[in-house]
Write an enzyme that holds these catalytic residues in place. Sequence first.
Site: not given
Length: 328
Positions: A113, A195, A198
């Site tokens: 992230k 993966k 969202k």
Amino acid sequence: MSKKVAFSGIQPSGVIHIGNYLGAIQQWVDGQDKYANIFCVVDLHAITVPQDPKSLKENTYRTAAIYLAAGINPKNSIIFVQSQVPAHTELAWVLNTVTHTGELLRMTQFKDKTKTGSDNASVGLFDYPVLMAADILLYGTNLVPVGEDQKQHVELARNLAQRFNNRFGKTFAIPEPIIRKSGARIMGLDDPSKKMSKSAGPANYIALTDSPEIIRKKIMRATTDSGTVIKFDPKRAGLYNLLTIYQLFSGKTEAQIEKHFIRKGYSNLKRELADLIIDKLTPLQKKIEYYMKNKRLLDQVLKSGAKRADKIASQTLKEVKQKLGLVA
Ligand code: TYM
């Protein structure tokens, strides 16, 4: 013998997709009678990245509505919102004091992230796994049903529990993850090397609330290869992912599915998969809508869940404080 305690949670940030459903929620529902269950809507985790307050509130309700619509029975399982039980943040602080910064720097999700190298990620995002450990450890949790991406976080919770127990005497149960063999990692439709997520954009996922038209469009456009034979082959990532989704929604075996698709092409598979997903999600969506129109019912479930959770969590926190010498 009393049942093992299972604890898990989902962030109410943005959409909830079929990866969340197949990796986590479906196995919660399957294990419902086997374990003593606690399912949390982890809103304090969601705010580690900026959230619009109005949407956060609505998404918190929607996540609870999804738990209920999927078949979690609030009479047996505890369903609650994390921020309504203050012990979570209190224990997180205590656990911070036994966590090494190096451990958090090694967390792959944090590294992913913050890949861009910018230093404006919140301290909350860095500390996220410690709050998750607090969630788990407050309830004497034995099992944590999650997708593969949460494995490292559960391992940290185990390490922190062991470290605390060694220093202060046995306090926490040592949790272990339960990760499905199939469905542990549903991949992105437009990029099956990563993966389903969202944050990756709408072509990447199917949201539980997507309309039939959208579902059909996204599946038909899903990335596959130029092969023709339909087989469960992990090397053909796009096809493998579609077949895995088919398997989890249909409950059929690999052999049954391969036999069914003999001499059929990819477009047949995609059409049938879209029909299957629509078939499974339509009744779920109706139930989600029902609960979203009955916020008072949701409030009741969440209030009673928070009360039950608080009782257990406060007891654990009290013991922790006593062991630390913080209270008499
Ligand atoms: P979150 O909200 O990112 O995801 C919720 C659950 O969905 C699983 N999942 C997937 N499974 C299969 N394939 C995918 N593509 C996929 N994407 C997500 C996740 O593994 C997870 O089980 N940190 C957690 C929330 C949390 C939690 C906890 C979980 C907070 N405290 C305590 C368990 C116990 C998270 O961000 O999940």
